[in-house]
Design an enzyme around this catalytic site. Structure first.
Site, PDB file in Angstrom:
ATOM      1  N   ASP A 506       3.322   6.334   3.890  1.00 59.59           N
ATOM      2  CA  ASP A 506       4.135   5.700   2.855  1.00 59.59           C
ATOM      3  C   ASP A 506       4.729   6.823   1.996  1.00 59.59           C
ATOM      4  O   ASP A 506       4.170   7.930   1.944  1.00 59.59           O
ATOM      5  CB  ASP A 506       3.264   4.769   2.013  1.00 59.59           C
ATOM      6  CG  ASP A 506       4.010   4.217   0.814  1.00 59.59           C
ATOM      7  OD1 ASP A 506       5.110   3.688   1.007  1.00 59.59           O
ATOM      8  OD2 ASP A 506       3.501   4.351  -0.306  1.00 59.59           O
ATOM      9  N   ASP A 701      -0.824   3.764  -0.371  1.00 57.46           N
ATOM     10  CA  ASP A 701      -1.517   3.700  -1.658  1.00 57.46           C
ATOM     11  C   ASP A 701      -1.329   2.391  -2.411  1.00 57.46           C
ATOM     12  O   ASP A 701      -2.036   2.135  -3.377  1.00 57.46           O
ATOM     13  CB  ASP A 701      -1.032   4.841  -2.572  1.00 57.46           C
ATOM     14  CG  ASP A 701       0.338   4.531  -3.168  1.00 57.46           C
ATOM     15  OD1 ASP A 701       1.242   4.150  -2.396  1.00 57.46           O
ATOM     16  OD2 ASP A 701       0.478   4.634  -4.394  1.00 57.46           O
ATOM     17  N   ASP A 705       1.277  -1.734   0.970  1.00 57.84           N
ATOM     18  CA  ASP A 705       0.792  -1.047   2.172  1.00 57.84           C
ATOM     19  C   ASP A 705      -0.434  -1.729   2.771  1.00 57.84           C
ATOM     20  O   ASP A 705      -0.848  -1.378   3.883  1.00 57.84           O
ATOM     21  CB  ASP A 705       0.428   0.412   1.851  1.00 57.84           C
ATOM     22  CG  ASP A 705       1.621   1.212   1.363  1.00 57.84           C
ATOM     23  OD1 ASP A 705       2.703   1.057   1.954  1.00 57.84           O
ATOM     24  OD2 ASP A 705       1.470   1.964   0.382  1.00 57.84           O
TER      25      ASP A 705
END
Length: 808
Positions: A506, A701, A705
């Site tokens: 990410d 995080d 996600d």
């Protein structure tokens, strides 16, 4: 200082001063809770029909004492439950675990209980972590089953674990000392008997020496060897044969045969019985030492947790045990002291050494309103803090708990080894009996020769090395990882992580810090840079937006400090304005905001859209422009290079604009960049890679996600991630240095190599050793030495992981 009224939690009984969670009890009265965990525990306990727990007046956490199940009440054990959704987790310290077979037995028996979902036991620490439905089985029932197997259960605590380990070590040391002293005496008598066998000896003297040998050997077998005898009896009662059964059979057989030989005029082998026990005790002591060395990573976490705290009260400060600290309590942390619990600075400012929690080598300035994790060191000045959670739920304790759970997790290879060890013992006993029968009936050997061959088989084939092959390596890997700032949730994670070939990152908050930084500052004609920078910092100082914080920080780095500002005004999503001490009016914000205020911007200097622009106008004229981008996290570029070097396929996926994602990918050397992705699209991408046969590591995080993290082969989050990301993470990087991801991969690969070496040695050892014992080449004493050496070799080979220091 204004504080909220103090309230008392209806579940745990602590006093707190923040907003309560309020619910309605069955009788219609209000019940209040300090957190969602207590709220959930309350409903679980009431649903299990145990709401009488809340009617007791003695609900304090018990002081764990000597292990007698009758000393515990259901109410006392309920205090130790940790709610996890619809079930509870219960950590139990089990005394009496001496080998991997004990772990196998306990896990098998407790898993059979109705309502128990999972059982994981750490062989190194003797800690069982159970997940169960309290509506179907109670903690007392769990304790009763453990006790019925001959083990001693207690609710887990770090102090009690250390005390039990010391007690076990001291007990074994005393038994070994006794065995060593008596065996040395016995050898003197044995040498005389050996000499008499070859050179002749008076019959009365021979019998006297044999009787003395019996007298000396008996305490060695039945006192020094009692742990093995007790373990053997447990395995017989539960029909779960283990290594203790083989050791006990070896020592008892040698002793019983020698007693029979003594009264029938045959040659005795008392020295074999004594030396078997003595050598095995040496191995156990060395194994405990290796286990303690491998546990040093966790021990350092517990050692960093202060035992006392200074409580601030109206009548004065006083020192209390850290376990007595309640959320909301005010604490004084002096210079040089560690913060005892996770807390919030409410008065003062200081520099804090956060190396234990984040890996940052330099102290960080923290002021009022900043949160500090337990174990960090106050470097500069005394501060007053407010406790956020109890000591047992602090950052250090949570990390230590994760590491212990990881050590209990089993890779597929260990499950295979456990299954093999289960039938291996019975096969060895059958083989020993078969060899004895063949030698007696077919080969015509003497009873003594046949007996010694069978005894050698039992001792050489002990499955200890096979049982230790995997847990010893997992223990060392998890402990070493913890010292490097890497938390692995289980041994199965190590196995999966070692096999990955694709990594997805990410962007925001993972590859980048999630905080903007100034990358370019421009001024417009007629305006000096120093004047624009000073003016912007003065107005932005009063704003709380991350872009404002970044501009103020940039000005401070250039040596400019904010001045006083009046008539400050903030328009959310647009910009801010204020008047300087000399009367000039300053505007800071977006292009649209300035145009709304009648400012004409020079469109020729617009950026490409991958950075955020903050324009500055002074007295109606465009004066300057800041370009800000999300800053790369430490190690971002290095980790990509390290992963590419081991042929990893890497992609950057984000919900941010495609241009921004491509810029970050270019800066870090990532070939694939996908922007504007929704959580569902991230999940679909992971699924697509799985269908292509890829094994995916997802690093993220945020809440967006979580689906992709849950679907990935291995999931990874940084320690400052959202709670839901951490809950779905198999690997947690506590130092916020992305290079640790490469380190985690390499240590997993090294661990799997060590495990395969251990298993190969264990199988080769048995394949070679058993035929030698069958042929009579190995005597029982040499077999006992070989078995001990084999177990130590496996443990020491695993300990090599404690020196692992590869950072990519």
């Amino acid at each position: 200082m204004n504080m909220s009224p103090e309230q008392v939690c209806s579940h745990c009984g602590i006093s707190f001063r923040w907003k309560a969670i309020i619910d309605i009890a069955a009788d219609g009265s209000n019940v209040v809770f300090c957190c969602r965990g207590c709220h959930g525990a309350y409903h679980l306990i009431c649903a299990a029909g145990l709401d009488s727990f809340y009617l007791r007046s003695d609900r304090a956490v018990p002081t764990v004492g000597e292990a007698d199940v009758s000393r515990y009440t259901e109410a006392e054990l309920l205090k130790h439950l940790v709610p996890e959704g619809d079930v509870c987790r219960f950590d139990i310290l089990i005394h009496g675990i001496t080998c991997p077979s004990c772990v196998w037995l306990l896990e098998r028996m407790m898993t059979r209980m109705t309502g128990v979902e999972s059982v994981s036991i750490s062989y190194s620490g003797g800690i069982a972590s159970l997940r169960f439905d309290p509506a179907q089985v109670t903690p007392l029932e769990l304790f009763s089953v453990i006790t019925s197997l001959g083990y001693t259960p207690r609710p887990y605590s770090a102090d009690q674990s250390e005390k039990d380990a010391k007690r076990e070590r001291d007990d074994l040391l005393l038994r070994f000392g006794t065995a060593l002293f008596l065996t040395m005496q016995l050898m003197a008598y044995s040498y005389a008997l050996y000499a008499g066998y070859f050179q002749g000896i008076d019959g009365a003297m021979k019998q006297l020496l044999q009787y003395v040998s019996l007298l000396v050997t008996t305490p060695v077998v039945f006192y020094s060897g009692w742990p093995f005898l007790a373990g053997a009896w447990r395995s017989i009662k539960t029909a779960a044969p283990g290594m203790d059964l083989l050791i006990a059979l070896g020592a008892l057989s040698a002793w019983l045969y020698s007693v029979w030989a003594l009264f029938t005029g045959q040659e005795t082998y008392f020295e074999s019985a004594a030396m078997i026990v003595t050598f095995i005790l040496i191995g156990r002591l060395l194994e405990i030492s290796v286990r303690r060395k491998a546990m040093s990573g966790i021990s350092s976490l517990y050692a960093a947790a202060p035992q006392r705290a200074t409580l601030v009260e109206e009548e004065g400060d006083r020192t209390i045990e850290v376990d007595a600290v309640r959320p909301g309590d005010l604490l004084l942390v002096r210079q040089g002291e560690r913060f005892p619990v996770d807390c919030l600075i409410v008065e003062g400012a200081t520099e804090v050494d956060q190396s234990l929690a984040t890996g940052e080598s330099q102290p960080v300035l923290l002021t009022t309103g900043d949160e500090v994790r337990s174990g960090c060191v106050n470097v500069a000045a005394p501060v007053t803090v407010q406790a956020l959670r109890p000591a047992g739920q602090s950052y250090l304790m949570r990390v230590a708990a994760l590491v212990q759970m990881a050590q209990a997790g089993k890779p597929i290879l260990q499950k295979l080894a456990d299954r093999v060890s289960g039938w291996f013992v019975l096969a060895v006993i059958f083989l020993a009996l078969l060899v004895a029968a063949v030698r007696l009936l077919l080969l015509g050997d003497s009873t003594g020769t046949a007996f010694m061959a069978a005894l050698s088989i039992i001792l050489i084939a002990c499955p200890c090395a096979m049982g230790l092959a995997v847990p010893a390596a997992v223990l060392a890997a998890c402990s070493r990882s913890a010292t490097l700032g890497i938390i692995l949730r289980g041994g199965d994670v190590i196995e999966r992580l070692a096999s990955i070939n694709s990594v997805l990152f990410d962007k925001t908050g993972t590859v980048t810090c999630g905080l903007p930084g100034v990358v370019q500052f421009d001024t417009y004609p007629g305006h000096a840079g120093t004047c624009v920078l000073q003016s912007a910092a003065t107005v932005e100082e009063l704003a709380s937006h991350p872009l404002a914080r970044a501009i103020v920080g940039y000005a401070a780095e250039q040596g400019y400090r904010p001045e006083s500002c009046r008539d400050f005004c903030s328009i959310p999503g647009r910009g801010i304005s204020g008047v300087l001490p000399d009367g000039r009016r300053v505007l800071c914000g977006s292009l649209d905001f300035l145009q709304e205020q009648g400012i004409v911007a020079d469109l020729d200097q617009q950026h490409d859209g991958s950075a955020s622009a903050v324009l500055v106008a002074i007295d109606g004229e465009l004066a300057g422009r800041f370009l800000l981008v999300d800053q790369l996290r430490k190690g971002a570029g290095d980790v990509m290079s390290a992963l590419v070097a081991v042929n990893m396929s890497i992609a950057l996926i984000s919900g941010d604009h495609q241009l921004t994602v491509e810029r970050i990918a270019a800066e870090t050397g990532i070939a694939v960049a996908r922007g504007a992705m929704t959580p569902n699209q991230k999940l679909e991408y992971v699924t697509e890679l799985h269908e292509q046969g890829r094994r995916v590591l997802m690093v993220g995080d945020g809440i967006n996600d979580a689906p992709a993290l849950a679907a990935a082969t291995v999931s990874c989050s940084l320690s400052d991630s959202s709670d839901i990301a951490l809950e779905n993470a198999d690997v947690i990087i506590s130092e916020n240095n992305l290079m640790r991801i490469a380190t985690a991969y390499h240590i997993s690969r090294a661990t799997m190599t060590i495990i395969k070496q251990n298993l190969a040695w264990a199988f080769v050892y048995n394949i070679v050793g058993i035929p030698l014992a069958m042929a009579g080449i190995l005597t029982p004493v040499y077999a006992a030495v070989a078995m001990t050496a084999s177990s130590l070799l496996v443990s020491l080979n695993s300990l090599r992981l404690m020196r692992f220091n590869r950072h990519g």
